[in-house]
Design a protein around this motif. Structure first.
Motif, PDB file in Angstrom:
ATOM      1  N   UNK A  19       0.842  -1.204   0.000  1.00 22.70           N
ATOM      2  CA  UNK A  19       0.000   0.000   0.000  1.00 22.70           C
ATOM      3  C   UNK A  19       0.867   1.241   0.000  1.00 22.70           C
ATOM      4  N   UNK A  20       0.304   2.308  -0.529  1.00 20.45           N
ATOM      5  CA  UNK A  20       1.033   3.571  -0.587  1.00 20.45           C
ATOM      6  C   UNK A  20       1.360   4.088   0.813  1.00 20.45           C
ATOM      7  N   UNK A  21       0.411   3.909   1.751  1.00 21.35           N
ATOM      8  CA  UNK A  21       0.666   4.354   3.118  1.00 21.35           C
ATOM      9  C   UNK A  21       1.854   3.609   3.736  1.00 21.35           C
ATOM     10  N   UNK A  22       1.904   2.311   3.508  1.00 18.36           N
ATOM     11  CA  UNK A  22       3.018   1.530   4.053  1.00 18.36           C
ATOM     12  C   UNK A  22       4.337   2.025   3.472  1.00 18.36           C
ATOM     13  N   UNK A  23       4.303   2.358   2.190  1.00 17.31           N
ATOM     14  CA  UNK A  23       5.512   2.869   1.538  1.00 17.31           C
ATOM     15  C   UNK A  23       5.942   4.203   2.151  1.00 17.31           C
ATOM     16  N   UNK A  24       4.966   5.087   2.335  1.00 16.29           N
ATOM     17  CA  UNK A  24       5.281   6.407   2.904  1.00 16.29           C
ATOM     18  C   UNK A  24       5.829   6.277   4.320  1.00 16.29           C
ATOM     19  N   UNK A  25       5.214   5.384   5.093  1.00 18.38           N
ATOM     20  CA  UNK A  25       5.679   5.186   6.463  1.00 18.38           C
ATOM     21  C   UNK A  25       7.123   4.682   6.486  1.00 18.38           C
ATOM     22  N   UNK A  26       7.392   3.730   5.606  1.00 24.23           N
ATOM     23  CA  UNK A  26       8.708   3.095   5.629  1.00 24.23           C
ATOM     24  C   UNK A  26       9.797   4.079   5.256  1.00 24.23           C
ATOM     25  N   UNK A  83      25.086   8.301 -10.171  1.00 24.05           N
ATOM     26  CA  UNK A  83      24.966   9.017  -8.909  1.00 24.05           C
ATOM     27  C   UNK A  83      23.541   9.460  -8.611  1.00 24.05           C
ATOM     28  N   UNK A  84      22.554   8.736  -9.140  1.00 29.83           N
ATOM     29  CA  UNK A  84      21.144   9.055  -8.885  1.00 29.83           C
ATOM     30  C   UNK A  84      20.604   8.201  -7.740  1.00 29.83           C
ATOM     31  N   UNK A  85      19.640   8.757  -7.035  1.00 29.75           N
ATOM     32  CA  UNK A  85      18.942   7.963  -6.044  1.00 29.75           C
ATOM     33  C   UNK A  85      18.026   6.970  -6.775  1.00 29.75           C
ATOM     34  N   UNK A  86      17.798   5.791  -6.178  1.00 34.49           N
ATOM     35  CA  UNK A  86      16.911   4.837  -6.845  1.00 34.49           C
ATOM     36  C   UNK A  86      16.130   3.998  -5.846  1.00 34.49           C
ATOM     37  N   UNK A  87      14.979   3.523  -6.305  1.00 27.21           N
ATOM     38  CA  UNK A  87      14.091   2.644  -5.531  1.00 27.21           C
ATOM     39  C   UNK A  87      13.706   1.469  -6.419  1.00 27.21           C
ATOM     40  N   UNK A  88      13.899   0.284  -5.888  1.00 25.74           N
ATOM     41  CA  UNK A  88      13.597  -0.926  -6.640  1.00 25.74           C
ATOM     42  C   UNK A  88      12.529  -1.701  -5.870  1.00 25.74           C
ATOM     43  N   UNK A 146       3.515  -4.132  -9.072  1.00 26.68           N
ATOM     44  CA  UNK A 146       3.222  -3.259 -10.208  1.00 26.68           C
ATOM     45  C   UNK A 146       2.168  -2.212  -9.867  1.00 26.68           C
ATOM     46  N   UNK A 147       1.124  -2.656  -9.189  1.00 30.35           N
ATOM     47  CA  UNK A 147       0.037  -1.753  -8.825  1.00 30.35           C
ATOM     48  C   UNK A 147       0.546  -0.647  -7.908  1.00 30.35           C
ATOM     49  N   UNK A 148       1.344  -1.029  -6.920  1.00 28.93           N
ATOM     50  CA  UNK A 148       1.886  -0.031  -6.001  1.00 28.93           C
ATOM     51  C   UNK A 148       2.780   0.963  -6.756  1.00 28.93           C
ATOM     52  N   UNK A 149       3.593   0.454  -7.677  1.00 29.66           N
ATOM     53  CA  UNK A 149       4.493   1.339  -8.432  1.00 29.66           C
ATOM     54  C   UNK A 149       3.695   2.338  -9.269  1.00 29.66           C
ATOM     55  N   UNK A 150       2.608   1.883  -9.874  1.00 35.99           N
ATOM     56  CA  UNK A 150       1.772   2.794 -10.645  1.00 35.99           C
ATOM     57  C   UNK A 150       1.233   3.898  -9.744  1.00 35.99           C
ATOM     58  N   UNK A 151       0.827   3.520  -8.544  1.00 32.44           N
ATOM     59  CA  UNK A 151       0.318   4.504  -7.593  1.00 32.44           C
ATOM     60  C   UNK A 151       1.418   5.489  -7.169  1.00 32.44           C
ATOM     61  N   UNK A 152       2.564   4.946  -6.829  1.00 26.16           N
ATOM     62  CA  UNK A 152       3.662   5.811  -6.377  1.00 26.16           C
ATOM     63  C   UNK A 152       4.088   6.759  -7.495  1.00 26.16           C
ATOM     64  N   UNK A 153       4.107   6.255  -8.732  1.00 24.75           N
ATOM     65  CA  UNK A 153       4.557   7.100  -9.844  1.00 24.75           C
ATOM     66  C   UNK A 153       3.613   8.279 -10.056  1.00 24.75           C
ATOM     67  N   UNK A 154       2.354   8.100  -9.676  1.00 30.90           N
ATOM     68  CA  UNK A 154       1.417   9.210  -9.782  1.00 30.90           C
ATOM     69  C   UNK A 154       1.587  10.248  -8.678  1.00 30.90           C
ATOM     70  N   UNK A 155       2.157   9.801  -7.564  1.00 35.82           N
ATOM     71  CA  UNK A 155       2.259  10.673  -6.385  1.00 35.82           C
ATOM     72  C   UNK A 155       3.600  11.383  -6.280  1.00 35.82           C
TER      73      UNK A 155
END
Lengths: 412, 412
Positions: free
Chosen positions: A398-405, B149-154, B186-195
């Motif tokens: 979930x997005x909230x879990x991601x933000x918290x972490x 030298x970029x920050x990244x999230x996998x 994938x679903x979470x990444x789509x959400x995060x990419x929007x935020x």
């Protein structure tokens, strides 16, 4: 070919270019010697190299091959030389380049030496390839034999990590696992090589040709730097063969006038847990006292290095040195290289990077120096070394879990 | 640049070359479209490419980059194309070549797509790289970010094999392990990419640029074959993006007159345990019915492939096909490729090789055909697949034990 003989490094006795490796008079090691024609047109000679294949065979004129560049087999070499500005910045030095030999077919520099040994073995009529190995060499021999349709035998210690056995057996080689350590394996291979006609042990009876393959690293570095030598090389030392042959490569081309500059300062890198060459260098000795290896850098764990004395001599005369680093420093070296260059190296490359770091911290590296580190093998081969060196964040989807972490909601 | 817009594959609506990936009108996927100047001097255009760097950036004119070839980052591409005569002989066909993308920096073709997505992301001002991945893509994103030298999230499924996590975390990326399967990731990444402004998810909001990177495989094959198309390509299908973009690469260059020949027959390769595209092709359907993956070829295990319908259409119109092979056939495919070429591929390459074998056995391959198989990733990443596929001989360290084990004393 320009190669004219095998010559004893000690007493200079010459032998024909066949499957010899030890001097019958003084038991010294044999090395290929050349009688190159003087280069009269440097630009033309360079163009001839540049027009060659994208592999070590572009340097065939400088290798002990009678028949010119082989048209078959797995092509090794022509690996990238990458300018590592972030690494240099992190270490506070001016210019660092990474010779990335993980790009070879089986992801280590052993593909180079196996290529040359195998090509010469075929010229001499050998039908079976073999080696004594603890990993990288086994991969390279098995793969090269498969590509050539040759039969092969790979001798390894029975307690070798399963991953190295899997990455060797897959090629259809005969995997011979020996109850014993690497010394036992080597001894058996020497015996078998004496008994089996037609068997080329790349690092026993083919050793002089095998060793020549390492020179191609120097040729490539010089070519990639615009036909110039760098100021300093940092390279790992196991048997000392790679280290000394890189210098031989530069010296041959300097003598022929193909490149400008002078012999780089040669810095050898060892693991503290197996550092007979570093110990001899530090103590001011000419010979290396054998040690019992105890290090995570297993591909460098040769306790009684055949070319140790030559490595010590080279480090001294080139104004370089030989430095040892601990297993913790090796792990940190792997991480440092990965984080600043995107290149993931095995433990041997961790040794090399950690030694570069130590030299930088000690102020050994001049402010105007161009340094090249030789990264000889791939991190996928020694994954265990990076376990527990970083944190993994495990969260719900979930997005909230991601933000918290990551606590970055407000920040960005 | 020659790229002029993002265009919906379905309704052809155009969008600016920014971080869009889905059509706002019809929800179709967006693709980069170009307006290339006609090539008036083919020889000159070819020379311009050949004079470029030894990486995908030699094709920068055909990629969606405003600023030309990037001077930084980990160079991908220009991998070997190897003539596999022993493999061809084993299969009873005339001519097979292996496009060996294990030679990329992180040993899979994902380095290509990440290179292009990242270069465009930087042009657009993004500061953080991210992706949803199950392995190869994670390695490639983490490595490329480190080199730059970029920050990244996998983002990965929490139950991913430890070896893939180690080979990612080493680069200093933020490893986000998700309780859930790849769909959840994938679903979470789509959400995060929007935020998250400033975050480039290479396979979400950067997907049109990412996909273009796969074209470079076609460019390289054509260039390496002397500016000609091969007769047939065998390539794995996961989302269908790689498969369709290889065809796009050939078609672009054919249209420009840069190469001779015609679109190769395009054969897609899937694992039986995840074969929605092969099933649709076989059944004569235009769309793919989603499946729940169950195969050792995890890097191909996309149950609902985004470009599946385009892959089916391409296979039909090019007179190719889509074929599925079992897990046992995949293991045998890995062994077959290793034993005949010295190239050790991961399970995806086992799928590809097994499909080639099946096509050969079925007599699908014409007697005068030049076939290229695309090997997308390295065997060191899926070592488990070759366990128990060969025998290891364990012996005591004596010559007698060796002779007994191999029973070749009298024979040689």
């Amino acid at each position: 070919m320009a190669a004219e003989a095998l010559k004893c490094r000690e007493c200079k006795t010459e032998y024909p270019l066949e499957a010899h490796y030890v001097c019958e008079r003084c038991f010294g090691p044999l090395e290929v010697s050349y009688a190159h024609k003087p280069v009269t047109d440097v630009a033309e000679a360079r163009r001839r190299i540049q027009a060659g294949p994208q592999s070590v065979w572009r340097y065939a004129d400088f290798l002990p091959l009678a028949g010119g560049p082989p048209q078959v087999g797995l092509p090794a070499g022509c690996t990238p030389l990458i300018k590592a500005d972030l690494l240099a910045e992190r270490l506070g030095i001016k210019e660092v380049w990474v010779k990335n030999d993980t790009a070879n077919p089986t992801h280590s520099f052993k593909d180079r030496v196996v290529s040359v040994a195998t090509a010469r073995a075929r010229e001499l009529g050998f039908e079976v390839l073999a080696c004594a190995s603890t990993g990288n060499l086994a991969n390279a021999v098995a793969a090269q034999a498969a590509a050539l349709g040759m039969e092969s035998y790979v001798f390894i210690p029975a307690n070798l990590e399963e991953q190295k056995i899997l990455a060797t057996g897959v090629y259809g080689t005969n995997v011979v696992a020996i109850h014993g350590n690497y010394d036992d394996v080597n001894r058996l291979c020497t015996e078998v090589s004496g008994e089996r006609e037609g068997w080329a042990f790349v690092n026993v009876n083919m050793r002089p040709y095998y060793a020549e393959g390492s020179k191609t690293i120097a040729y490539e570095i010089a070519e990639q730097l615009g036909w110039e030598t760098p100021d300093r090389i940092v390279s790992p030392i196991a048997s000392g063969s790679l280290f000394t042959k890189i210098a031989k490569g530069f010296e041959e081309w300097l003598e022929l006038g193909l490149i400008t500059g002078s012999l780089p300062k040669m810095n050898g890198a060892q693991a503290t847990g197996c550092s007979p060459v570093a110990q001899a260098y530090e103590a001011g000795h000419d010979v290396c006292r054998p040690v019992k290896p105890d290090t995570i850098a297993k591909s460098l764990a040769i306790g009684n290095p055949a070319d140790g004395p030559y490595a010590v001599e080279l480090a001294r005369r080139s104004d370089g040195g030989v430095t040892a680093v601990t297993d913790d420093e090796i792990r940190a070296g792997i991480r440092l290289l990965a984080e600043t260059t995107g290149i993931f190296t095995e433990t041997a490359g961790g040794v090399t990077t950690a030694v570069l770091q130590k030299l930088a911290e000690q102020g050994e590296i001049g402010s105007d120096e161009r340094v090249v580190i030789v990264i000889t093998g791939d991190g996928l081969k020694t994954l265990d070394a990076v376990r527990d060196t970083f944190e993994t964040h495990t969260i719900d989807p979930t997005f909230d879990a991601f933000e918290d972490a990551f606590a970055i909601g407000a920040a960005k």
